[in-house]
Design a protein around this motif. Structure first.
Motif, PDB file in Angstrom:
ATOM      1  N   TYR A  34       0.822  -1.211   0.000  1.00 40.60           N
ATOM      2  CA  TYR A  34       0.000   0.000   0.000  1.00 40.60           C
ATOM      3  C   TYR A  34       0.856   1.261   0.000  1.00 40.60           C
ATOM      4  O   TYR A  34       0.476   2.298  -0.561  1.00 40.60           O
ATOM      5  CB  TYR A  34      -0.955  -0.003   1.197  1.00 40.60           C
ATOM      6  N   ALA A  35       2.014   1.234   0.627  1.00 39.72           N
ATOM      7  CA  ALA A  35       2.905   2.391   0.608  1.00 39.72           C
ATOM      8  C   ALA A  35       3.363   2.695  -0.807  1.00 39.72           C
ATOM      9  O   ALA A  35       3.384   3.858  -1.248  1.00 39.72           O
ATOM     10  CB  ALA A  35       4.104   2.144   1.519  1.00 39.72           C
ATOM     11  N   VAL A  36       3.717   1.639  -1.565  1.00 37.63           N
ATOM     12  CA  VAL A  36       4.116   1.844  -2.956  1.00 37.63           C
ATOM     13  C   VAL A  36       2.930   2.369  -3.768  1.00 37.63           C
ATOM     14  O   VAL A  36       3.088   3.267  -4.625  1.00 37.63           O
ATOM     15  CB  VAL A  36       4.650   0.521  -3.546  1.00 37.63           C
ATOM     16  N   ALA A  37       1.746   1.834  -3.500  1.00 32.84           N
ATOM     17  CA  ALA A  37       0.566   2.273  -4.248  1.00 32.84           C
ATOM     18  C   ALA A  37       0.261   3.744  -3.980  1.00 32.84           C
ATOM     19  O   ALA A  37      -0.095   4.503  -4.892  1.00 32.84           O
ATOM     20  CB  ALA A  37      -0.629   1.400  -3.870  1.00 32.84           C
ATOM     21  N   HIS A  38       0.416   4.185  -2.710  1.00 32.02           N
ATOM     22  CA  HIS A  38       0.159   5.599  -2.394  1.00 32.02           C
ATOM     23  C   HIS A  38       1.205   6.505  -3.039  1.00 32.02           C
ATOM     24  O   HIS A  38       0.876   7.610  -3.485  1.00 32.02           O
ATOM     25  CB  HIS A  38       0.149   5.788  -0.872  1.00 32.02           C
ATOM     26  N   ALA A  39       2.457   6.046  -3.097  1.00 30.42           N
ATOM     27  CA  ALA A  39       3.486   6.830  -3.778  1.00 30.42           C
ATOM     28  C   ALA A  39       3.173   6.927  -5.280  1.00 30.42           C
ATOM     29  O   ALA A  39       3.327   7.988  -5.904  1.00 30.42           O
ATOM     30  CB  ALA A  39       4.855   6.203  -3.550  1.00 30.42           C
ATOM     31  N   LEU A  40       2.744   5.807  -5.857  1.00 28.48           N
ATOM     32  CA  LEU A  40       2.381   5.798  -7.276  1.00 28.48           C
ATOM     33  C   LEU A  40       1.167   6.698  -7.530  1.00 28.48           C
ATOM     34  O   LEU A  40       1.071   7.364  -8.569  1.00 28.48           O
ATOM     35  CB  LEU A  40       2.089   4.364  -7.714  1.00 28.48           C
ATOM     36  N   LEU A  83      10.922   6.355  -5.464  1.00 28.11           N
ATOM     37  CA  LEU A  83      11.606   6.339  -4.172  1.00 28.11           C
ATOM     38  C   LEU A  83      11.411   7.660  -3.435  1.00 28.11           C
ATOM     39  O   LEU A  83      11.165   7.687  -2.221  1.00 28.11           O
ATOM     40  CB  LEU A  83      13.098   6.055  -4.369  1.00 28.11           C
ATOM     41  N   LEU A  84      11.521   8.771  -4.146  1.00 29.16           N
ATOM     42  CA  LEU A  84      11.320  10.077  -3.521  1.00 29.16           C
ATOM     43  C   LEU A  84       9.921  10.211  -2.937  1.00 29.16           C
ATOM     44  O   LEU A  84       9.742  10.745  -1.833  1.00 29.16           O
ATOM     45  CB  LEU A  84      11.585  11.195  -4.535  1.00 29.16           C
ATOM     46  N   GLU A  85       8.922   9.710  -3.666  1.00 30.87           N
ATOM     47  CA  GLU A  85       7.553   9.800  -3.167  1.00 30.87           C
ATOM     48  C   GLU A  85       7.315   8.848  -2.001  1.00 30.87           C
ATOM     49  O   GLU A  85       6.524   9.141  -1.089  1.00 30.87           O
ATOM     50  CB  GLU A  85       6.564   9.507  -4.303  1.00 30.87           C
ATOM     51  N   LEU A  86       7.993   7.716  -2.023  1.00 26.59           N
ATOM     52  CA  LEU A  86       7.828   6.755  -0.919  1.00 26.59           C
ATOM     53  C   LEU A  86       8.249   7.357   0.416  1.00 26.59           C
ATOM     54  O   LEU A  86       7.646   7.089   1.462  1.00 26.59           O
ATOM     55  CB  LEU A  86       8.650   5.488  -1.194  1.00 26.59           C
ATOM     56  N   TRP A  87       9.334   8.140   0.403  1.00 28.27           N
ATOM     57  CA  TRP A  87       9.806   8.749   1.643  1.00 28.27           C
ATOM     58  C   TRP A  87       8.755   9.683   2.246  1.00 28.27           C
ATOM     59  O   TRP A  87       8.761   9.934   3.464  1.00 28.27           O
ATOM     60  CB  TRP A  87      11.096   9.542   1.385  1.00 28.27           C
ATOM     61  N   ASN A  88       7.862  10.199   1.430  1.00 31.50           N
ATOM     62  CA  ASN A  88       6.920  11.217   1.892  1.00 31.50           C
ATOM     63  C   ASN A  88       5.505  10.697   2.090  1.00 31.50           C
ATOM     64  O   ASN A  88       4.603  11.500   2.392  1.00 31.50           O
ATOM     65  CB  ASN A  88       6.882  12.380   0.889  1.00 31.50           C
ATOM     66  N   VAL A  89       5.271   9.409   1.912  1.00 29.93           N
ATOM     67  CA  VAL A  89       3.899   8.909   2.073  1.00 29.93           C
ATOM     68  C   VAL A  89       3.471   9.024   3.533  1.00 29.93           C
ATOM     69  O   VAL A  89       4.267   8.869   4.459  1.00 29.93           O
ATOM     70  CB  VAL A  89       3.775   7.444   1.602  1.00 29.93           C
ATOM     71  N   ASN A  90       2.214   9.292   3.711  1.00 33.14           N
ATOM     72  CA  ASN A  90       1.617   9.366   5.047  1.00 33.14           C
ATOM     73  C   ASN A  90       0.135   9.077   4.876  1.00 33.14           C
ATOM     74  O   ASN A  90      -0.621   9.910   4.389  1.00 33.14           O
ATOM     75  CB  ASN A  90       1.848  10.745   5.674  1.00 33.14           C
ATOM     76  N   PHE A  91      -0.282   7.897   5.279  1.00 35.70           N
ATOM     77  CA  PHE A  91      -1.651   7.476   5.015  1.00 35.70           C
ATOM     78  C   PHE A  91      -2.150   6.606   6.166  1.00 35.70           C
ATOM     79  O   PHE A  91      -1.365   6.149   7.018  1.00 35.70           O
ATOM     80  CB  PHE A  91      -1.737   6.720   3.686  1.00 35.70           C
TER      81      PHE A  91
END
Length: 843
Positions: free
Chosen positions: A397-403, A425-433
C-alpha cells in the motif's frame, strides 16, 4: 568502461550462465500482468546452512528444501494487497498493478532474482553512464524477509535507486542510508525489539539470563546488540551465551554438532538462570527443541526473537508446553478483512497481460505443496492474527500511495506515464496514510514505527495461539502491559531468575565473581546508609550532622548536646555567677564611695577599678556558656574571659609586688623605686602582660577558628557535641598556663610580705585567691585530659565563675567588710599608728 558498469555486465553474464530456459508457466501465484510491476522476494523454502549451492554453478532448486509456512503466508499477503488495490476504484483508478514473485530460499537464491528484476523484458541489462531514464523489469521490490538476504539484494538495487521495502529484516545496518539509500522497512529495527525484551525482563525482575544465538549474521548481530544494551542497563547479566549448531539440509546433526548441542542442554539443566533468549531462524530450532523435550528440561521461560515468535510449525510441537513459558517479540496484530479466506483459495490460472508479450518465468516460481500445507495450519494462522502479514500488506500500500501521487490520480482516473524507480523512491519517503486504523509513514531512517507486541504461546485450541500480553511503542520507547501471563509454574507464580536474592533495605551488594548480578548482601554500618537509586554497591557515609543505625536507608539528625539552662549544673553555676555579679557591683559602688579612704588606697587605689570593671563584665557575660555555641560565644569563651581574668591576676601580682617594694626595697633601691613611680610601673606591667596575653589569644584564634563545630560523642554516636573548634581545649590549656604563672608570681610576692603591718598585710587574701586559682586551673586541665563533651564546657563554666568569685570575694570582700563594719579602722591616724608600731617592733 566504468567500474560499476563492468560489475553489472559481469553479473548479467552470470545471470545467463545460471538461468536455464524453462517453459512458459502461467501461474498467478507468482506472476500477475499489470501496467506497473512489483517484485516480491519471499522465503517459501529454506536451506538453513545455505552453502551447498556454492559447490556448483547453478541456481539452487528451492523446492528441494523444507517448506516455510509463514513465507507462503506472506507471499499471499502481497498478492492479496495487489488484487485489493486493483479492485479499489479510488487509490489507482484505471491502473493495473502486477507482480513478479520469486522464492529466495532464505539465503540461497538472492543474486539471481535481483538481476532478474534489474534486467529489461528482453533479459538484457545495458551498460549506461546514466540510468536516470532506465526502466527495469519492476519498479519496486517487496522483501526479502531476513537481513542478510535484504542486504545482498539492496547492494544491487541501490545502484539503480530501485525502492526496496522489506517487511521483516530488522538489522540496524539497514538504517545506514548512505549505504542503503533505497531501503525502506515496514517494521521497527532490531534496537526496538531488543529494548522491548529488556523492558520485559526488567518488569519481571529477571537479571540472570541465558542467550542462545544461531551461527549466522542474524544470531551474532542480535546477540551483540542485546549484550551492549545490558551493559548500558547494568541490571541484567548473561549467565552464559552459546552458539546453536545449525543442522545440515537434511536436518541431521553431525557428531561435533551433537556434542555441542549436548553441552548447551547440559548447561541449561544445571544453570540457575531460568530465562533463555533465543536469536535464530526458526528452521534451525526444530532439532534443538526436540532435544529440549527429550532432555525433559522444564521451568524455563523462552523469549523468542521475531524470526520464530509466531512460527506455527514450532508451535505445532505441543510437547513444548511442558518445557516452560514461551514469550516472543513480534509486530502488532492487525486483522485484514478477507485475507484468511484468500490465503487458502485455489489459484485461478489464465490471467492475461494486456499489451504485453508472453509473461516470462524464472526458476523458483513454483510451490506445489504450499497451498496444502498452509491449509493444515490455517486455523493457527487465522487465530494468531495478521502480524507480519500486515507489514507486507502495508508495504504494498505504501508503494501504491506513492504511485498515486506520481500519476496525479483523482477519484476517476490516473495519468498513466513512465514511472522511473528513483522518482517513486522520492515519493515513498513522503507517504503518510491511514491503513486499517493505523497511521503509516517512514521516519528519517526509513523505518515505519509500527507497534510491537509481546506475545505468549498458548496451546488451548479455543484461544489465540499467540496471545498479546504487552505492547511496545518505538516512538515512546515504553512497554505497556495489557494482559496477565499464564505461567507454567505451580500456583501460576512468576519464575525467579536471579543470580543472587535481592538484598534487604539497608544492605549493600558485595560483588561475587565477574557478574554485577552475583553478589552478597552486607549490612550498612552505623553512620552509613544505602541509596539504591545512586549506588547499590557502596554504603554512603552520613553527613557530619547526621547519623544512622545499622541497615538504615536514610540518615537522621543527631541530637545536639550543649549546655542548657534547665540542667542542674547550669542553674547552680548561674546562681554563683549572679552572686558574683551583684557582689562585684556592690564592691564597685563601695570602693567608688570610699575612694579617698586609706583602705581603698591600700588595696590599690584606682587599680582596683581596673580589676572590678572586667570582673563585673565577665560575670555579666557568663550566659555565653549556655546554649548552642556561635562565633560570638566562642570568641567570648576563648578571648574575653581569659583576658579579663589575666587583667585581674596581673593587677594582683603587681599589687603584691608593690607592697613588698614599698616596705622592703624602697630604701635599698631608691632609683629603681623612683623610676617605678615616675613611669607608672604598675600600669606598664599590666599593659605588658595584656599585650602578651592578647597576642597569644589572637594567634590561637587565627591558627584555628572561632566558628563552632559538631563532634561525635565517643560514647554515643547518636549525639553530636557542639563545641567551638577542635583545638578549643588546647587553646584553653595554653591560656591557663600563663594564668598559672601569674598566680605563682603573685603568691610568691604575697608570701614575701607576710610580716607587713596588719592593715597592709594582704598576703593571706592574695595567697587564698592565688591558691584557689592555681588549684582550679590544675583541676580543669586534669578534667579536660580525661573527659570530653558537654562536661568539659560545664567544668570550664564553673571554674571561670569560681575564679572570678575568688578574686571578687577573696580579695575585695575582706576590705569591704572592714569599710562597712569597722569604719574607725579606715582612717589615716589608725593606719599611721599601725605603721609606727610595726617600725618600733623592727627596731
Amino acid at each position: 568502461m566504468e567500474p560499476q558498469a563492468r560489475t553489472l555486465h559481469l553479473l548479467f553474464l552470470l545471470l545467463h550462465a545460471l538461468t536455464k530456459p524453462v517453459e512458459l508457466i502461467e501461474n498467478s501465484d507468482f506472476h500477475l500482468a499489470g501496467d506497473y510491476l512489483l517484485g516480491g522476494l519471499f522465503t517459501l523454502h529454506a536451506n538453513v546452512k545455505s552453502i551447498t549451492h556454492l559447490n556448483y554453478l547453478q541456481v539452487p532448486k528451492c523446492n528441494e528444501y523444507e517448506m516455510k509456512v509463514l513465507g507462503y503466508n506472506l507471499m499471499q499477503a502481497m498478492r492479496f494487497a495487489v488484487e485489493e488495490i486493483n479492485n479499489c476504484s479510488t487509490l489507482l483508478p484505471g491502473v493495473q498493478l502486477g507482480y513478479e514473485i520469486v522464492d529466495v530460499c532464505y539465503l540461497s537464491n538472492n543474486i539471481q532474482p535481483g538481476l532478474y528484476f534489474l534486467a529489461q523484458d528482453d533479459d538484457f541489462l545495458p551498460i549506461l553512464k546514466n540510468y536516470s531514464h532506465y526502466m527495469p523489469h519492476v519498479m519496486a521490490v517487496i522483501g526479502p524477509d531476513n537481513s542478510e538476504a535484504a542486504i545482498t539484494v539492496s547492494n544491487l538495487l541501490s545502484y539503480f535507486l530501485i525502492p526496496q521495502v522489506t517487511y521483516s529484516a530488522i538489522s540496524d545496518k539497514l538504517r545506514n542510508k548512505l549505504r542503503f539509500p533505497a531501503m525502506l522497512r515496514t517494521t521497527p529495527s532490531a534496537t526496538h525489539h531488543i529494548e522491548a525484551m529488556v523492558q520485559l525482563m526488567i518488569h519481571f525482575h529477571w537479571n540472570w539470563i541465558v542467550v542462545l544465538v544461531s551461527n549466522d549474521d542474524y544470531g551474532r548481530e542480535n546477540g551483540q546488540l542485546l549484550s551492549q544494551r545490558l551493559v548500558n542497563t547494568g541490571d541484567i547479566c548473561i549467565a552464559f551465551q552459546e552458539v546453536l549448531p545449525i543442522p545440515s539440509p537434511s536436518q541431521d546433526l553431525g557428531p561435533e554438532e551433537q556434542r555441542q548441542m549436548n553441552n548447551i542442554l547440559d548447561k541449561l539443566r544445571w544453570t540457575s538462570a531460568r530465562i533463555v533468549v533465543v536469536f535464530s531462524p526458526e528452521l534451525a530450532l526444530h532439532n534443538f527443541f526436540l532435544q529440549v523435550v527429550h532432555w525433559n528440561l522444564t521451568g524455563l521461560v523462552w523469549i523468542a526473537s521475531e524470526s520464530w515468535a509466531i512460527d506455527p510449525v514450532l508451535h505445532n510441537l505441543t510437547e513444548l508446553r511442558h518445557t516452560g513459558t514461551f514469550l516472543g517479540i513480534t509486530i502488532q496484530r492487525v486483522s485484514i478483512p478477507g485475507f484468511s479466506k484468500f490465503r487458502v483459495q485455489n489459484t485461478k490460472a489464465g490471467h492475461s497481460m494486456p499489451n504485453k508479450t508472453n509473461p516470462r518465468a524464472t526458476c523458483n516460481q513454483d510451490c506445489d505443496a504450499c497451498l496444502n500445507i498452509t491449509e493444515s495450519f490455517s486455523n493457527i494462522l487465522m487465530l494468531s492474527g495478521e502480524r507480519v502479514v500486515y507489514s507486507v500488506y502495508s508495504a504494498v500500500y505504501a508503494v501504491a500511495h506513492a504511485l498515486h501521487r506520481i500519476l496525479r490520480c483523482d477519484q476517476i482516473s490516473c495519468k498513466k506515464e513512465t514511472v522511473y524507480p528513483w522518482k517513486l523512491l522520492l515519493e515513498l519517503w513522503n507517504v503518510n496514510f491511514t491503513l486499517l486504523g493505523n497511521q503509516l509513514f517512514f521516519d528519517q531512517q526509513g523505518d515505519m514505527p509500527m507497534l510491537l507486541d509481546v506475545i505468549q504461546w498458548q496451546w488451548d485450541l479455543s484461544q489465540n495461539p499467540f496471545q498479546s500480553i504487552a505492547s511496545y511503542s518505538p516512538t515512546q520507547k515504553r512497554l505497556t502491559y495489557i494482559n496477565n501471563v499464564s505461567w507454567h509454574t505451580p500456583n501460576n507464580t512468576i519464575p525467579v531468575s536471579m543470580c543472587s536474592k535481592s538484598c534487604q533495605p539497608g544492605q549493600m551488594k558485595k560483588p561475587v565473581g565477574l557478574h554485577p548480578c552475583c553478589f552478597e548482601c552486607v549490612d550498612c554500618l552505623p553512620g552509613t546508609y544505602l541509596n539504591r537509586s545512586a549506588d547499590e554497591f557502596n554504603c554512603l557515609p552520613c553527613p557530619g550532622s547526621m547519623w544512622s543505625h545499622t541497615n538504615d536507608i536514610t540518615c537522621f539528625k543527631r541530637r545536639q548536646a550543649y549546655l542548657e539552662w534547665q540542667e542542674a549544673p547550669t542553674i547552680v553555676v548561674a546562681i554563683l555567677a549572679a552572686l558574683g555579679f551583684f557582689s562585684t557591683l556592690a564592691i564597685l559602688l563601695i570602693f567608688w564611695k570610699h575612694f579617698q579612704t586609706p583602705m581603698v588606697r591600700s588595696a590599690g587605689g584606682s587599680m582596683c577599678f581596673l580589676m572590678l570593671v572586667p570582673l563585673l563584665l565577665a560575670f555579666g557575660m557568663v550566659p555565653v556558656y549556655v546554649g548552642p555555641p556561635t562565633a560570638f560565644t566562642c570568641f567570648c569563651r576563648q578571648a574575653f574571659f581569659t583576658v579579663c581574668y589575666s587583667i585581674c591576676l596581673s593587677c594582683i601580682t603587681v599589687r603584691s609586688f608593690q607592697i613588698v617594694c614599698v616596705f622592703k626595697m624602697a630604701r635599698r633601691l631608691p632609683r629603681a623605686y623612683a623610676c617605678w613611680v615616675r613611669y607608672h610601673g604598675p600600669y606598664v606591667f599590666v599593659a605588658f602582660i595584656m599585650a602578651i596575653k592578647m597576642t597569644l589569644v589572637a594567634g590561637n584564634m587565627l591558627a584555628t577558628t572561632i566558628n563552632p563545630i559538631g563532634r561525635t560523642d565517643p560514647d554515643d554516636p547518636n549525639v553530636m557535641i557542639l563545641s567551638c573548634h577542635p583545638n578549643y581545649r588546647n587553646g584553653l590549656l595554653f591560656n591557663v598556663c600563663m594564668d598559672l604563672l601569674l598566680s605563682m608570681i603573685g603568691f610568691s610576692f604575697a608570701y614575701m610580705g607576710k610580716e607587713l603591718p596588719t592593715n597592709y598585710n594582704e598576703a593571706k587574701f592574695i595567697t587564698l585567691s592565688m591558691t584557689f586559682s592555681f588549684t582550679s586551673s590544675i583541676s580543669l586541665c586534669t578534667f579536660m585530659s580525661v573527659y570530653d563533651g558537654v562536661l568539659v564546657t560545664t567544668m570550664d563554666f564553673l571554674v571561670t565563675v569560681l575564679n572570678f568569685l575568688a578574686i571578687s570575694l577573696g580579695y575585695f570582700g575582706p576590705k569591704c567588710y572592714m569599710i562597712l563594719f569597722y569604719p574607725e579602722r579606715n582612717t589615716p591616724a589608725y593606719f599611721n599608728s599601725m605603721i609606727q608600731g610595726y617600725t618600733m617592733r623592727k627596731s
